[in-house]
Motif scaffolding. Structure first.
Motif: not given
Lengths: 236, 384
Positions: B150-153, B190-194
């Motif tokens: 999800k964070l990929a360009r 399933s969200q990206p984890v920061i």
């Protein structure tokens, strides 16, 4: 050779009724019958006369309602289910109209079944089965499945199966009705030749008049009664 | 007679295959759906599994599960620290923040703020960079699945360029720089984890009076953890759970307030019913097809026990094959979908559960057949 001094089967006043009320059918109405060792007794009569019911009672696969029936001095009425099963397994052989060979087993395996039921190991049982199959002329078909055999060959396998464990009484239900005349004749010749023995009794249910000549005696049945017993051997 | 029982079974190819297909399908449905259910349930406490160091989690008493965030005052960590038996107690921020990606799109992310001094509660495995890199300016660590997903360009031709160390994003209008890539357990949402520091997380987060989500507590050696939980509860009025208790609380919430167990349970029950219906009926028909031969065996002196043993052996054989195939296909599907969003967890307990279910199907199927054979009159052999 018929041994008139030894009774294999002795039935007195046998009765058996199916159903109840208005649908009640009296299959056996006081049947008296004696079969000697070494004898081939044929039960003949029209359909519904009670022939099959009578051999079912004699063979211990059907309970009678009344009367007496002794097979080599033993009465199934006085045995529990387990004893009956054991007695049948050791002392009675069966030949069926439709052969009843298990389709997925080879001829030798089918013949070996009664021995295995009596606790004989598979290898020994099939070895002995092969021996007896050669006696009935099927030494080259021991590995054949029933579907690969002709009707006559299947019945010969069934006869081998009925004989292998050395039963004292063999009951045959219409053994030739599914066979053509020539094959039926051969099967009966084989039965007389290899199966009938001095220490063994044979009861054959049939309405095939062409095989009557193989009997020692013929008991005619009608409507649940034995109407006559005819001797075909002068020594009887 | 066992050998003959097996020959009778495989001799009827169509029925044999039919029974095995039915059992395979049932086993597959039961195993695969249960594995997905277990996978989902495991994801609900994935963050708890990752954060293994603390013994006790302290939170607002109204919290019902891990993502049910009810912020505390930061001073609560000091109160907890003062409870007898506490070795250390550190604050933890956890919240859902919107990240603005370099291409201008927004993505909700699970932001975890770790104690600035100790960085306790960090990711279990660093793939690139180090946890200490979080001390750098605007530093964040992102998880590999998020970085690639999800964070990929996304390029105009559809190709995805994973986010890497040195890339930047905006978190609530604040610049954030990726200094590390980590591996964490998949979460339920399933969200990206920061990961970042607690103080920086409170800067990223919208301004609120209270921002601390949990206090992570380590007990002193030889402390009774449950007794310490009690003391923390009494001293602070907050809820204190061991990690396992918090996992149970979370699972219980999802079991009680979501339709997940019912949905998956229905499928598992359907699998069982399909198994009984297809395999059971086919097996029963197989017995009926062979009833004349069972009757013949009975007439020839085979005891009921022998015949029942033959049927049980036949049922056990098809059961074992069907179970093996079903579990095998389920495992293969699990392996094939391992790198996707599909959750899948197949512990040995689930294999046992499936085995019991298949055994039950076989037992029900063979019971009908056995009943038929026991009641069988051997006189049937004389009927043409």
């Amino acid at each position: 050779m018929v041994n008139k001094d030894t009774l294999a089967v002795r039935c007195t006043g046998l009765t058996k009724t199916y159903g109840s009320g208005s649908s009640q059918v009296h299959a056996l109405c006081g049947v008296n019958l004696e079969v000697h060792t070494g004898e081939l007794m044929m039960l003949v009569g029209p359909s519904g006369s009670g022939k099959t019911t009578l051999i079912s009672v004699i063979a211990g696969v059907l309970d009678r309602d009344g009367g007496e029936c002794q097979v080599f001095g033993h009465d199934f009425k006085h045995m529990n289910s387990r004893e009956k099963t054991q007695y049948r397994g050791k002392n009675i052989g069966f030949v069926f109209q439709m052969f009843n060979l298990i389709p997925s087993l080879t001829a030798a395996e089918n013949v070996a079944v009664p021995l295995m039921i009596n606790g004989v190991k598979r290898r020994e049982a099939t070895d002995r089965a092969r021996d007896i199959l050669s006696r009935v002329g099927l030494s080259d078909r021991t590995f054949s499945l029933p579907a690969e055999l002709s009707g006559g060959q299947q019945q010969r396998v069934a006869i081998a199966r009925a004989m292998l464990h050395g039963p004292k009484l063999i009951v045959c239900d219409e053994p030739t009705s599914a066979l053509d005349h020539e094959t039926g004749h051969k099967v009966m010749e084989l039965l007389r030749e290899v199966a009938v023995g001095a220490d063994r009794a044979f009861i054959v249910v049939t309405h095939d008049a062409r095989i009557f000549e193989f009997a020692d005696r013929i008991a005619k049945m009608d409507d649940g009664h034995i109407t006559s017993v005819e001797n075909l051997r002068t020594d009887l | 007679m066992n050998f003959f029982a097996l020959k009778m079974l495989v001799g009827n190819r169509a029925k044999y295959v039919g029974i095995i297909v039915g059992l395979t399908f049932a086993s597959l449905l039961i195993t695969q759906q249960s594995a997905i259910f277990l996978g989902l349930m495991t994801r609900t406490f994935g963050f708890l599994t990752d954060t293994a160091l603390p013994d006790i989690w302290v939170m607002d008493p109204k919290v019902q599960y891990i993502d049910d965030l009810k912020p505390l005052k930061e001073t609560e960590s000091l109160r907890v620290r003062s409870v007898q038996g506490v070795a250390w107690a550190v604050p933890l921020y956890k919240g859902l923040l919107k990240a603005r990606l370099p291409n201008g799109t927004f993505q909700s992310c699970n932001v975890v703020g770790l104690d600035d001094e100790t960085l306790i509660g960090g990711p279990p495995k660093m793939l690139q960079g180090q946890l200490a890199d979080l001390r750098g300016s605007d530093a964040i660590i992102i998880d590999i699945v998020g970085a690639k997903g999800k964070l990929a360009r996304v390029l105009p031709d559809g190709r995805r360029i994973p986010m890497k160390i040195g890339d930047t994003m905006e978190l609530n209008d604040h610049r954030a720089v990726v200094v590390g890539i980590c591996q964490v357990q998949r979460t339920f949402q399933s969200q990206p984890v920061i990961y970042t520091t607690f103080s920086r997380a409170t800067v990223f987060a919208p301004r609120e009076r209270k921002l601390m989500s949990f206090v992570l507590v380590k007990a002193k050696p030889d402390q009774d953890i449950h007794a310490l939980c009690q003391r923390i509860r009494r001293a602070t009025g907050l809820a204190a759970y061991t990690r396992d208790e918090f996992k149970t609380l979370t699972i219980r919430y999802y079991m009680k307030y979501t339709g997940i167990p019912i949905n998956f349970g229905t499928t598992v029950v359907l699998g069982f019913i399909v198994g009984v219906a297809i395999a059971g009926q086919t097996f029963y028909n197989f017995t009926l097809d062979n009833i004349r031969y069972f009757g013949t065996l009975k007439a020839m002196g085979a005891s009921d026990f022998t015949l029942l043993r033959m049927i049980l052996l036949q049922a056990a054989t098809v059961g074992a094959i069907g179970y093996g195939l079903g579990v095998g296909v389920a495992s293969a599907l699990g392996l094939l979908t391992g790198s996707t969003e599909l959750s899948f967890r197949l512990p040995w307990q689930l294999l046992l559960f499936s085995a019991i279910a298949v055994m039950l199907i076989c037992a029900i199927s063979s019971a009908l057949s056995m009943w038929k054979v026991i009641r069988l009159e051997p006189a049937i052999v004389f009927k043409s």
